[in-house]
Write a protein that holds these residues in place. Structure first.
Motif, PDB file in Angstrom:
ATOM      1  N   GLU A  68       0.847  -1.193   0.000  1.00 21.66           N
ATOM      2  CA  GLU A  68       0.000   0.000   0.000  1.00 21.66           C
ATOM      3  C   GLU A  68       0.881   1.240   0.000  1.00 21.66           C
ATOM      4  N   PRO A  69       0.328   2.403  -0.330  1.00 21.42           N
ATOM      5  CA  PRO A  69       1.136   3.629  -0.312  1.00 21.42           C
ATOM      6  C   PRO A  69       1.666   3.917   1.089  1.00 21.42           C
ATOM      7  N   VAL A  70       2.828   4.588   1.136  1.00 24.81           N
ATOM      8  CA  VAL A  70       3.443   4.929   2.415  1.00 24.81           C
ATOM      9  C   VAL A  70       3.750   6.420   2.424  1.00 24.81           C
ATOM     10  N   LEU A  71       3.817   6.978   3.617  1.00 22.82           N
ATOM     11  CA  LEU A  71       4.127   8.392   3.764  1.00 22.82           C
ATOM     12  C   LEU A  71       5.621   8.635   3.876  1.00 22.82           C
ATOM     13  N   TYR A 131       3.163   4.365  -4.154  1.00 26.97           N
ATOM     14  CA  TYR A 131       3.387   5.777  -3.862  1.00 26.97           C
ATOM     15  C   TYR A 131       4.212   5.882  -2.580  1.00 26.97           C
ATOM     16  N   VAL A 132       5.179   6.807  -2.588  1.00 22.88           N
ATOM     17  CA  VAL A 132       5.969   7.102  -1.394  1.00 22.88           C
ATOM     18  C   VAL A 132       6.014   8.612  -1.249  1.00 22.88           C
ATOM     19  N   GLY A 133       5.566   9.111  -0.099  1.00 22.52           N
ATOM     20  CA  GLY A 133       5.545  10.548   0.105  1.00 22.52           C
ATOM     21  C   GLY A 133       6.922  11.140   0.316  1.00 22.52           C
ATOM     22  N   GLN A 134       7.751  10.512   1.163  1.00 16.40           N
ATOM     23  CA  GLN A 134       9.083  11.027   1.478  1.00 16.40           C
ATOM     24  C   GLN A 134      10.059   9.875   1.619  1.00 16.40           C
ATOM     25  N   VAL A 135      11.210  10.001   0.971  1.00 19.27           N
ATOM     26  CA  VAL A 135      12.271   8.994   1.053  1.00 19.27           C
ATOM     27  C   VAL A 135      13.487   9.621   1.726  1.00 19.27           C
ATOM     28  N   THR A 136      14.035   8.939   2.726  1.00 20.35           N
ATOM     29  CA  THR A 136      15.231   9.406   3.433  1.00 20.35           C
ATOM     30  C   THR A 136      16.361   8.418   3.202  1.00 20.35           C
ATOM     31  N   HIS A 143      26.434   8.768  -2.073  1.00 24.82           N
ATOM     32  CA  HIS A 143      27.717   8.753  -2.763  1.00 24.82           C
ATOM     33  C   HIS A 143      28.061   7.382  -3.347  1.00 24.82           C
ATOM     34  N   ARG A 144      27.316   6.371  -2.969  1.00 30.81           N
ATOM     35  CA  ARG A 144      27.606   5.016  -3.456  1.00 30.81           C
ATOM     36  C   ARG A 144      26.954   4.728  -4.806  1.00 30.81           C
ATOM     37  N   GLY A 145      26.218   5.670  -5.327  1.00 28.79           N
ATOM     38  CA  GLY A 145      25.630   5.475  -6.650  1.00 28.79           C
ATOM     39  C   GLY A 145      24.305   4.759  -6.635  1.00 28.79           C
ATOM     40  N   VAL A 146      23.443   5.026  -5.642  1.00 27.56           N
ATOM     41  CA  VAL A 146      22.117   4.416  -5.597  1.00 27.56           C
ATOM     42  C   VAL A 146      21.127   5.474  -5.132  1.00 27.56           C
ATOM     43  N   ARG A 147      19.955   5.521  -5.784  1.00 27.68           N
ATOM     44  CA  ARG A 147      18.882   6.433  -5.406  1.00 27.68           C
ATOM     45  C   ARG A 147      17.604   5.638  -5.224  1.00 27.68           C
ATOM     46  N   VAL A 148      16.870   5.936  -4.155  1.00 29.40           N
ATOM     47  CA  VAL A 148      15.567   5.333  -3.894  1.00 29.40           C
ATOM     48  C   VAL A 148      14.531   6.428  -4.098  1.00 29.40           C
ATOM     49  N   VAL A 149      13.604   6.217  -5.025  1.00 27.06           N
ATOM     50  CA  VAL A 149      12.673   7.284  -5.420  1.00 27.06           C
ATOM     51  C   VAL A 149      11.268   6.722  -5.582  1.00 27.06           C
ATOM     52  N   SER A 150      10.327   7.648  -5.665  1.00 30.51           N
ATOM     53  CA  SER A 150       8.956   7.311  -6.038  1.00 30.51           C
ATOM     54  C   SER A 150       8.894   7.218  -7.561  1.00 30.51           C
ATOM     55  N   PRO A 151       8.080   6.327  -8.132  1.00 30.10           N
ATOM     56  CA  PRO A 151       8.095   6.104  -9.590  1.00 30.10           C
ATOM     57  C   PRO A 151       7.334   7.156 -10.369  1.00 30.10           C
ATOM     58  N   ASN A 152       7.806   8.396 -10.327  1.00 30.85           N
ATOM     59  CA  ASN A 152       7.187   9.439 -11.133  1.00 30.85           C
ATOM     60  C   ASN A 152       8.246  10.101 -11.995  1.00 30.85           C
ATOM     61  N   THR A 153       7.808  10.856 -12.969  1.00 29.98           N
ATOM     62  CA  THR A 153       8.725  11.427 -13.954  1.00 29.98           C
ATOM     63  C   THR A 153       9.780  12.313 -13.323  1.00 29.98           C
ATOM     64  N   THR A 154       9.391  13.194 -12.417  1.00 31.67           N
ATOM     65  CA  THR A 154      10.336  14.144 -11.816  1.00 31.67           C
ATOM     66  C   THR A 154      11.397  13.430 -10.999  1.00 31.67           C
ATOM     67  N   SER A 155      11.000  12.464 -10.177  1.00 30.43           N
ATOM     68  CA  SER A 155      11.952  11.785  -9.294  1.00 30.43           C
ATOM     69  C   SER A 155      12.956  10.955 -10.082  1.00 30.43           C
ATOM     70  N   VAL A 156      12.482  10.190 -11.050  1.00 31.66           N
ATOM     71  CA  VAL A 156      13.380   9.349 -11.834  1.00 31.66           C
ATOM     72  C   VAL A 156      14.313  10.216 -12.689  1.00 31.66           C
ATOM     73  N   LEU A 157      13.803  11.300 -13.244  1.00 37.98           N
ATOM     74  CA  LEU A 157      14.632  12.187 -14.052  1.00 37.98           C
ATOM     75  C   LEU A 157      15.715  12.854 -13.206  1.00 37.98           C
ATOM     76  N   SER A 158      15.364  13.312 -12.024  1.00 38.67           N
ATOM     77  CA  SER A 158      16.354  13.947 -11.145  1.00 38.67           C
ATOM     78  C   SER A 158      17.444  12.960 -10.751  1.00 38.67           C
ATOM     79  N   ALA A 159      17.051  11.725 -10.443  1.00 36.78           N
ATOM     80  CA  ALA A 159      18.045  10.711 -10.079  1.00 36.78           C
ATOM     81  C   ALA A 159      18.983  10.430 -11.242  1.00 36.78           C
ATOM     82  N   ALA A 160      18.434  10.333 -12.460  1.00 39.47           N
ATOM     83  CA  ALA A 160      19.275  10.064 -13.627  1.00 39.47           C
ATOM     84  C   ALA A 160      20.271  11.190 -13.864  1.00 39.47           C
ATOM     85  N   ARG A 161      19.849  12.430 -13.691  1.00 39.17           N
ATOM     86  CA  ARG A 161      20.755  13.553 -13.890  1.00 39.17           C
ATOM     87  C   ARG A 161      21.862  13.581 -12.842  1.00 39.17           C
TER      88      ARG A 161
END
Length: 409
Positions: A68-71, A131-136, A143-161
């Motif tokens: 289920e979605p998480v905050l 859905y994830v509201g906030q990821v910490t 710095h290890r080269g891994v990002r945990v994000v919500s599956p939306n366009t903005t989050s995935v694009l920012s991680a790729a950049r």
């Protein structure tokens, strides 16, 4: 972004990942590159929702389905995740999906290196849904080269950049070879339209240059001023005073002078402090086993070695690098295959020759290792934890060896 779909999404959130990437549109106006959906690269521990091949980096994307979605999601690499204050319990696989992401990235990097392909860094994005509201994430984990994000366009694009920041772009021919490892075929003109240069770019920063002062025989000499006898005496006294001052400074300072600090380098935001380096013309004395016998039959043109210290969170990591220059690509290929085989020996590290420091590990036993060939040059990088047990398949150490491939010695 050009999309290539090889199979169905392995997770429910995979559809959201595909939609997020497709929203970037074709061409390089947003980011460029090629996304291969529903693939499993050689050696990957699981099927991936996507592999994004960009001109300045490669990103593996893993989807994670939550009930289920998480905050709020706390997503460290080394310990179990916490979802809205409750631990995320997993009955199979790694302790958390971030470790699976690093392991998948390391497996793909090894596959590319073993084929002598463009040495682009391989990072990981873990998309958690629905859905994830906030990821910490801890700063050290970023710095290890891994990002945990919500599956939306903005989050995935920012991680790729943030992750695709290699200093030089991969050309279209190299990108095509990389995509073939993923069983994807993309026309060359499409790759060029997506931001991959048609030909390799020359790295002018790596070219040795020497400044030669301009000289002209016709340049007139300045007339020497005439001086009086009194001026000559005063000049001689002043010169002697300067000489005595310099001698005194050298004598007094010789006992307290410290050696110059070794330089440090940064790769993907991780700092590597250099402790020792050397450069020799023969490789046989600095090697052992079958590798040493190889150099007896095929002499090298030069060997450069260095040893570095870095940190992952509170833990120290020692990194050893050896760069071998060979007469031709054929000899380099033979050496690379030999170094990639188990039990064939290797190249001695500087730690075994007295290049240690306070807190350094005793040796590079059980180290993670990466081997890379570029034309007639072969690089070997090893990484171990300084104060705790290491393992050759440790995903964090694997990531450090891949960064070490871009260190200068």
């Amino acid at each position: 972004m050009h999309l290539v779909r090889l199979g169905a999404e392995p997770t429910k959130v995979g559809a959201d990942i595909r939609a997020a990437i497709a929203a970037w549109g074709a061409g390089r106006s947003v980011l460029g590159g090629v996304a291969v959906l529903g693939c499993r690269p050689p050696g990957s521990p699981r099927e991936l929702d996507a592999v994004i091949v960009l001109p300045r980096g490669v990103i593996v994307v893993l989807g994670v389905d939550l009930p289920e979605p998480v905050l709020k999601l706390d997503a460290p690499v080394g310990t179990p995740w916490t979802v809205d204050g409750w631990p995320l319990v997993r009955t199979e696989g790694k302790v958390n999906p971030a470790q699976e992401g690093l392991e998948s990235a390391a497996a793909l990097a090894r596959s590319l290196q073993s084929r002598g392909l463009e040495p682009l860094p391989v990072a990981a994005v873990v998309a958690v849904g629905p859905y994830v509201g906030q990821v910490t994430q801890p700063t050290a984990d970023l710095h290890r080269g891994v990002r945990v994000v919500s599956p939306n366009t903005t989050s995935v694009l920012s991680a790729a950049r943030e992750l695709a920041t290699y200093e030089g772009p991969c050309d279209a021919a190299s990108a095509l070879g990389l995509l073939r490892v993923l069983d994807a075929e993309v026309p060359g003109d499409t790759l060029i339209a997506e931001g991959f240069p048609a030909s390799p770019e020359v790295d002018l920063a790596g070219i040795d240059t020497m400044l030669i002062p301009k000289y002209s025989e016709d340049r007139p000499r300045a007339a020497a001023p005439r001086s009086s006898p009194r001026g000559k005496v005063l000049g001689a006294v002043a010169a002697l005073a300067v000489v005595f001052a310099l001698v005194g400074a050298l004598v007094l300072g010789s006992s307290s002078a410290s050696p110059p600090e070794m330089p440090s380098q940064r790769v993907d935001g991780v700092e590597f402090a250099q402790h020792a380096t050397d450069r020799v013309g023969e490789c046989g004395p600095g090697s052992y086993g079958d590798v040493q016998r190889f150099f007896q039959q095929q002499p090298c043109r030069g060997l450069r070695r260095g040893i570095f210290e870095s940190r992952l969170g509170p833990s120290s990591v020692a990194v050893s690098i050896a760069i071998v220059d060979l007469p031709d690509a054929r000899a380099a290929t033979e050496l690379r295959k030999l170094l990639e085989s188990a039990g064939t020996g290797g190249i001695s590290d500087l730690l075994s020759q007295g290049g240690g420091w306070p807190g350094a590990p005793r040796d590079f036993g059980d180290s993670a290792r990466s081997v890379q060939q570029t034309a007639n040059q072969v690089r070997v990088v090893q990484a171990v934890w300084s104060q705790r047990r290491s393992h050759p398949d440790d995903p964090e150490l694997r990531a450090m060896t891949e960064r070490g491939l871009r260190l200068n010695v």
